[in-house]
Design a protein around this motif. Sequence first.
Motif, short mmCIF file in Angstrom:
data_model
loop_
_atom_site.label_atom_id
_atom_site.label_comp_id
_atom_site.label_asym_id
_atom_site.label_seq_id
_atom_site.Cartn_x
_atom_site.Cartn_y
_atom_site.Cartn_z
N MET A 1 0.83 -1.20 0.00
CA MET A 1 0.00 0.00 0.00
C MET A 1 0.87 1.25 0.00
N THR A 2 1.93 1.21 -0.76
CA THR A 2 2.83 2.36 -0.78
C THR A 2 2.73 3.16 -2.07
N ASP A 3 2.11 2.61 -3.12
CA ASP A 3 2.02 3.32 -4.39
C ASP A 3 0.69 4.05 -4.47
N GLY A 4 0.74 5.37 -4.62
CA GLY A 4 -0.47 6.15 -4.71
C GLY A 4 -0.43 7.07 -5.90
N ASN A 5 -1.47 7.86 -6.04
CA ASN A 5 -1.55 8.86 -7.08
C ASN A 5 -0.62 10.01 -6.72
N PRO A 6 0.34 10.35 -7.59
CA PRO A 6 1.30 11.41 -7.22
C PRO A 6 0.66 12.77 -7.06
N ASP A 7 -0.57 12.93 -7.53
CA ASP A 7 -1.25 14.21 -7.38
C ASP A 7 -1.99 14.34 -6.05
N ARG A 8 -1.92 13.29 -5.24
CA ARG A 8 -2.62 13.31 -3.97
C ARG A 8 -1.62 13.27 -2.82
N PRO A 9 -1.99 13.83 -1.69
CA PRO A 9 -1.07 13.80 -0.55
C PRO A 9 -0.92 12.38 -0.01
N VAL A 10 0.19 12.13 0.62
CA VAL A 10 0.37 10.91 1.40
C VAL A 10 -0.40 11.07 2.71
N ILE A 11 -1.07 10.02 3.13
CA ILE A 11 -1.80 10.06 4.40
C ILE A 11 -1.01 9.29 5.45
N VAL A 12 -0.63 9.97 6.51
CA VAL A 12 0.02 9.33 7.66
C VAL A 12 -1.05 9.03 8.68
N LEU A 13 -1.18 7.77 9.06
CA LEU A 13 -2.22 7.30 9.96
C LEU A 13 -1.66 7.12 11.37
N VAL A 14 -2.40 7.59 12.36
CA VAL A 14 -1.96 7.52 13.75
C VAL A 14 -3.01 6.76 14.56
N HIS A 15 -2.62 5.62 15.13
CA HIS A 15 -3.56 4.81 15.88
C HIS A 15 -3.76 5.37 17.29
N GLY A 16 -4.75 4.85 17.98
CA GLY A 16 -5.05 5.28 19.33
C GLY A 16 -4.38 4.43 20.39
N ALA A 17 -4.72 4.70 21.63
CA ALA A 17 -4.17 3.94 22.76
C ALA A 17 -4.58 2.47 22.66
#
Length: 231
Positions: A1-17
């Motif tokens: 899941m590392t290849d995305g559309n270069p025109d879109r931002p990368v989404i960094v996901l942060v999990h909870g406790a």
Amino acid sequence: MTDGNPDRPVIVLVHGAWHRPSTWDATRAALAGLGYETRIATLPSAGTDPSPTASMYDDAEAIRREVDAVDGPVVVLAHSYGGIPTAQGLTGADNVTQLIFLSAYLLDDGESMYSRHGMDAPADTSGTFPLPENPGLALYHDVPEDVATQAVADLVEQSLLSFTGTVTRAAWHDIPSTYIVSEDDRSIPTALQEVMAAHATTTRRWAGGHSAFLAAPERFAALVDEIIRSR
């Protein structure tokens, strides 16, 4: 899941406790289907062996490292407790274009989770913070049963110290943000979410519980896409 559309931002996901990065797997797949590259910030305050001792500030540094590793625009999506180190760690992160908080603690400068609830932090901050008495009900009441059962089995320990950290400069003062209020949340009361959502630039609503990313990954990913595209 590392290849995305270069025109879109990368989404960094942060999990909870109490959670690990794998909690995002279904939503990562859904976001990939929409053309987004995603990265995961692994919070050291959550773990199993040995029992975690990391602080909120350690978590904030882990989030900032993931953001700084991206060569291009980033959107950070944080869930629950993850909203605190996200706000703490991203002040001055020039490549972050937007923050999205889902059922999250969105604190202001000088606040901690304890102070947000009107409580004094414990004198002894060693050890771990216990899970809710019924985590399946509190965190996953509207999640498909098999998914919820696995999610509960995957929960880990959470350092008590991480819940006591005070935000020194909240990034949402400088970075546009959206708060997603979960209207049937059994973990963070909706009324409290509404109060914290007032800090955000915009607000969206989710007609469900605390863990939208597990309850309806495709529908949740579509909401995230809509939020990003609306800017």
